[in-house]
Design a protein around this motif. Structure first.
Motif, PDB file in Angstrom:
ATOM      1  N   LEU A  10       0.771  -1.057   0.144  1.00 48.74           N
ATOM      2  CA  LEU A  10      -0.086   0.034   0.077  1.00 48.74           C
ATOM      3  C   LEU A  10       0.754   1.391   0.133  1.00 48.74           C
ATOM      4  O   LEU A  10       2.150   1.413   0.461  1.00 48.74           O
ATOM      5  N   MET A  11       0.424   2.522  -0.283  1.00 52.04           N
ATOM      6  CA  MET A  11       0.810   3.563  -0.303  1.00 52.04           C
ATOM      7  C   MET A  11       1.488   4.080   1.019  1.00 52.04           C
ATOM      8  O   MET A  11       2.371   4.961   1.049  1.00 52.04           O
ATOM      9  N   SER A  12       1.185   3.376   2.066  1.00 53.82           N
ATOM     10  CA  SER A  12       1.706   3.920   3.582  1.00 53.82           C
ATOM     11  C   SER A  12       3.057   3.480   3.796  1.00 53.82           C
ATOM     12  O   SER A  12       3.500   3.552   4.747  1.00 53.82           O
ATOM     13  N   GLY A  13       3.604   2.862   2.721  1.00 59.08           N
ATOM     14  CA  GLY A  13       5.067   2.105   3.119  1.00 59.08           C
ATOM     15  C   GLY A  13       5.927   3.430   3.231  1.00 59.08           C
ATOM     16  O   GLY A  13       6.125   4.460   2.395  1.00 59.08           O
ATOM     17  N   PHE A  14       6.984   3.606   4.423  1.00 63.88           N
ATOM     18  CA  PHE A  14       7.724   4.571   4.492  1.00 63.88           C
ATOM     19  C   PHE A  14       8.890   4.267   5.648  1.00 63.88           C
ATOM     20  O   PHE A  14       8.837   3.237   6.071  1.00 63.88           O
ATOM     21  N   LYS A  15       9.937   5.017   5.565  1.00 62.87           N
ATOM     22  CA  LYS A  15      10.932   4.913   6.328  1.00 62.87           C
ATOM     23  C   LYS A  15      11.270   5.836   7.234  1.00 62.87           C
ATOM     24  O   LYS A  15      11.088   6.922   6.957  1.00 62.87           O
ATOM     25  N   GLU A  16      11.827   5.832   8.277  1.00 60.89           N
ATOM     26  CA  GLU A  16      12.086   6.788   9.209  1.00 60.89           C
ATOM     27  C   GLU A  16      13.744   6.540   9.675  1.00 60.89           C
ATOM     28  O   GLU A  16      14.254   5.417   9.835  1.00 60.89           O
ATOM     29  N   GLY A  17      14.516   7.659   9.443  1.00 62.88           N
ATOM     30  CA  GLY A  17      15.878   7.650   9.991  1.00 62.88           C
ATOM     31  C   GLY A  17      16.583   9.093  10.076  1.00 62.88           C
ATOM     32  O   GLY A  17      16.067   9.783   9.177  1.00 62.88           O
ATOM     33  N   SER A  18      17.294   9.307  11.033  1.00 66.91           N
ATOM     34  CA  SER A  18      18.268  10.476  10.991  1.00 66.91           C
ATOM     35  C   SER A  18      17.105  11.612  11.265  1.00 66.91           C
ATOM     36  O   SER A  18      17.283  12.682  10.718  1.00 66.91           O
ATOM     37  N   GLY A  19      15.963  11.348  11.911  1.00 66.30           N
ATOM     38  CA  GLY A  19      14.814  12.426  12.231  1.00 66.30           C
ATOM     39  C   GLY A  19      13.828  12.713  11.145  1.00 66.30           C
ATOM     40  O   GLY A  19      13.364  13.760  11.117  1.00 66.30           O
ATOM     41  N   SER A  20      13.927  11.959   9.705  1.00 62.80           N
ATOM     42  CA  SER A  20      12.958  12.273   8.881  1.00 62.80           C
ATOM     43  C   SER A  20      12.484  11.338   8.410  1.00 62.80           C
ATOM     44  O   SER A  20      12.648   9.918   8.688  1.00 62.80           O
ATOM     45  N   SER A  21      11.389  11.205   7.571  1.00 65.92           N
ATOM     46  CA  SER A  21      10.623  10.138   6.974  1.00 65.92           C
ATOM     47  C   SER A  21      10.289  10.367   5.528  1.00 65.92           C
ATOM     48  O   SER A  21      10.500  11.589   5.054  1.00 65.92           O
ATOM     49  N   SER A  22      10.414   9.219   4.765  1.00 63.68           N
ATOM     50  CA  SER A  22      10.275   9.237   3.216  1.00 63.68           C
ATOM     51  C   SER A  22       9.438   8.167   2.845  1.00 63.68           C
ATOM     52  O   SER A  22       9.477   6.899   3.474  1.00 63.68           O
ATOM     53  N   SER A  23       8.736   8.143   1.923  1.00 57.63           N
ATOM     54  CA  SER A  23       8.136   6.992   1.117  1.00 57.63           C
ATOM     55  C   SER A  23       8.983   6.194   0.683  1.00 57.63           C
ATOM     56  O   SER A  23      10.325   6.646  -0.232  1.00 57.63           O
ATOM     57  N   VAL A  24       8.719   4.899   0.647  1.00 60.22           N
ATOM     58  CA  VAL A  24       9.665   3.602   0.077  1.00 60.22           C
ATOM     59  C   VAL A  24       8.864   2.945  -0.758  1.00 60.22           C
ATOM     60  O   VAL A  24       9.370   1.555  -1.263  1.00 60.22           O
ATOM     61  N   LYS A  25       7.733   3.286  -1.305  1.00 57.77           N
ATOM     62  CA  LYS A  25       6.776   2.235  -2.077  1.00 57.77           C
ATOM     63  C   LYS A  25       7.674   2.143  -3.283  1.00 57.77           C
ATOM     64  O   LYS A  25       7.386   0.723  -3.971  1.00 57.77           O
ATOM     65  N   ASP A  26       8.546   2.803  -3.884  1.00 59.66           N
ATOM     66  CA  ASP A  26       9.138   2.355  -5.001  1.00 59.66           C
ATOM     67  C   ASP A  26      10.168   1.670  -4.888  1.00 59.66           C
ATOM     68  O   ASP A  26      10.915   1.164  -5.774  1.00 59.66           O
ATOM     69  N   GLN A  27      10.753   1.480  -3.735  1.00 61.51           N
ATOM     70  CA  GLN A  27      11.858   0.502  -3.439  1.00 61.51           C
ATOM     71  C   GLN A  27      11.444  -0.964  -3.152  1.00 61.51           C
ATOM     72  O   GLN A  27      12.440  -1.676  -2.718  1.00 61.51           O
ATOM     73  N   PHE A  28      10.180  -1.263  -2.933  1.00 60.93           N
ATOM     74  CA  PHE A  28       9.855  -2.412  -2.593  1.00 60.93           C
ATOM     75  C   PHE A  28       8.796  -3.303  -3.616  1.00 60.93           C
ATOM     76  O   PHE A  28       8.081  -2.328  -4.302  1.00 60.93           O
ATOM     77  N   ARG A  29       8.796  -4.275  -3.637  1.00 62.36           N
ATOM     78  CA  ARG A  29       7.731  -4.983  -4.812  1.00 62.36           C
ATOM     79  C   ARG A  29       6.485  -5.650  -3.805  1.00 62.36           C
ATOM     80  O   ARG A  29       6.390  -5.512  -2.343  1.00 62.36           O
ATOM     81  N   ASN A  30       5.626  -6.007  -4.371  1.00 63.19           N
ATOM     82  CA  ASN A  30       4.518  -6.890  -3.836  1.00 63.19           C
ATOM     83  C   ASN A  30       4.736  -8.337  -3.264  1.00 63.19           C
ATOM     84  O   ASN A  30       5.866  -8.512  -3.813  1.00 63.19           O
ATOM     85  N   ASP A  31       3.965  -8.719  -2.502  1.00 67.99           N
ATOM     86  CA  ASP A  31       4.599  -9.980  -1.551  1.00 67.99           C
ATOM     87  C   ASP A  31       3.927 -11.046  -2.193  1.00 67.99           C
ATOM     88  O   ASP A  31       2.418 -10.909  -2.476  1.00 67.99           O
ATOM     89  N   TYR A  32       4.116 -12.264  -2.092  1.00 74.98           N
ATOM     90  CA  TYR A  32       3.431 -13.601  -2.250  1.00 74.98           C
ATOM     91  C   TYR A  32       4.080 -14.407  -1.395  1.00 74.98           C
ATOM     92  O   TYR A  32       5.334 -14.493  -1.162  1.00 74.98           O
ATOM     93  N   GLY A  33       3.184 -15.680  -1.082  1.00 73.88           N
ATOM     94  CA  GLY A  33       3.948 -16.683  -0.321  1.00 73.88           C
ATOM     95  C   GLY A  33       3.068 -17.853   0.057  1.00 73.88           C
ATOM     96  O   GLY A  33       1.723 -17.820  -0.614  1.00 73.88           O
ATOM     97  N   VAL A  34       3.264 -18.344   1.265  1.00 72.00           N
ATOM     98  CA  VAL A  34       2.249 -19.491   1.833  1.00 72.00           C
ATOM     99  C   VAL A  34       1.872 -19.271   3.178  1.00 72.00           C
ATOM    100  O   VAL A  34       2.839 -18.813   3.851  1.00 72.00           O
ATOM    101  N   THR A  35       0.885 -19.463   3.686  1.00 72.46           N
ATOM    102  CA  THR A  35       0.306 -19.168   5.108  1.00 72.46           C
ATOM    103  C   THR A  35       0.084 -20.748   5.703  1.00 72.46           C
ATOM    104  O   THR A  35      -0.624 -21.436   4.943  1.00 72.46           O
ATOM    105  N   VAL A  36       0.551 -20.828   6.705  1.00 71.00           N
ATOM    106  CA  VAL A  36       0.053 -22.024   7.590  1.00 71.00           C
ATOM    107  C   VAL A  36      -0.481 -21.592   8.976  1.00 71.00           C
ATOM    108  O   VAL A  36       0.067 -20.593   9.544  1.00 71.00           O
ATOM    109  N   GLY A  37      -1.502 -22.217   9.326  1.00 68.00           N
ATOM    110  CA  GLY A  37      -1.794 -21.954  10.814  1.00 68.00           C
ATOM    111  C   GLY A  37      -3.024 -22.765  11.494  1.00 68.00           C
ATOM    112  O   GLY A  37      -3.173 -23.795  10.883  1.00 68.00           O
ATOM    113  N   ALA A  38      -3.372 -22.397  12.495  1.00 63.46           N
ATOM    114  CA  ALA A  38      -4.467 -22.964  13.318  1.00 63.46           C
ATOM    115  C   ALA A  38      -5.244 -21.997  13.798  1.00 63.46           C
ATOM    116  O   ALA A  38      -5.074 -20.845  14.546  1.00 63.46           O
TER     117      ALA A  38
END
Length: 205
Positions: free
Chosen positions: A126-154
């Motif tokens: 989602l658009m809410s992806g961001f990082k914080e460091g050295s007292g500032s924040s910035s969007s990181v959406k363009d630095q990461f991809r969508n996820d997929y995988g496998v879920t197991v549980g109970a």
């Protein structure tokens, strides 16, 4: 093997299924889900990655195709946060990644209080992806991809009323997508997320 030993093995293996409170084929339920995530990452070439807590909430629906076998589809807003200390640096950066995640799970009713589940998931960043460091924040959406995988549980819970179940859903996501969007083969990042959800389940049929 003697008859008593064979009987004991059959009871231990089949007992939970014999005690299951079967749902009728074609029955439908709706779930309200809310809880926490804890994500650690399998990384390569990035530095030191530490897990952080996040939130998860959403809703789901299940269909029982057989008395003890069903399909559950969920829509979750799930955070997969982490802290990164880049290689060669002592400063930490905090990454807050929020995914709209849709798992499609096969459910097995082991007993009326325990449901086992497993299946694939897709997660859109989602658009809410961001990082914080050295007292500032910035969007990181363009630095990461969508996820997929496998879920197991109970799911572990109890039926409090005729059409209401309350329980806890424990899940473990094994991410199969390299989340870094840098096209560098020497740097990789795969998510591993433990999710604990409180659940309210409403039975409709």
């Amino acid at each position: 093997m003697n008859a008593k030993l064979i009987t004991l093995i059959l009871v231990l293996c089949c007992g939970p299924f014999a005690l299951a409170e079967a749902r009728s084929a074609g029955s439908v339920a709706v779930h309200l889900l809310g809880g926490f995530t804890s994500t650690h990452y399998k990384e390569g070439g990035l530095g030191k990655v530490e897990s952080q807590m996040g939130l998860a909430f959403g809703l789901g629906i299940d269909f029982w195709v057989m008395p003890q076998l069903g399909i559950e589809i969920d829509f979750l807003n799930a955070q997969k946060n982490f802290e990164l200390t880049p290689a060669g640096s002592s400063g930490k950066e905090s990454f807050y990644l929020t995914f709209l995640q849709m798992p499609v799970l096969v459910k097995l009713m082991a007993s009326k209080n325990v449901h086992l589940k497993a299946g694939p998931y897709l997660g859109g960043l989602l658009m809410s992806g961001f990082k914080e460091g050295s007292g500032s924040s910035s969007s990181v959406k363009d630095q990461f991809r969508n996820d997929y995988g496998v879920t197991v549980g109970a799911w572990l819970g109890t039926q409090t009323k005729k059409n209401l179940l309350i329980g806890v859903d424990l899940r473990y996501d094994i991410g199969l997508a390299d989340l870094r969007n840098d096209n560098l083969p020497e740097t990789t990042l795969y998510s591993r997320t433990l999710t604990t959800l409180l659940t309210l389940t409403f039975l409709f049929k």
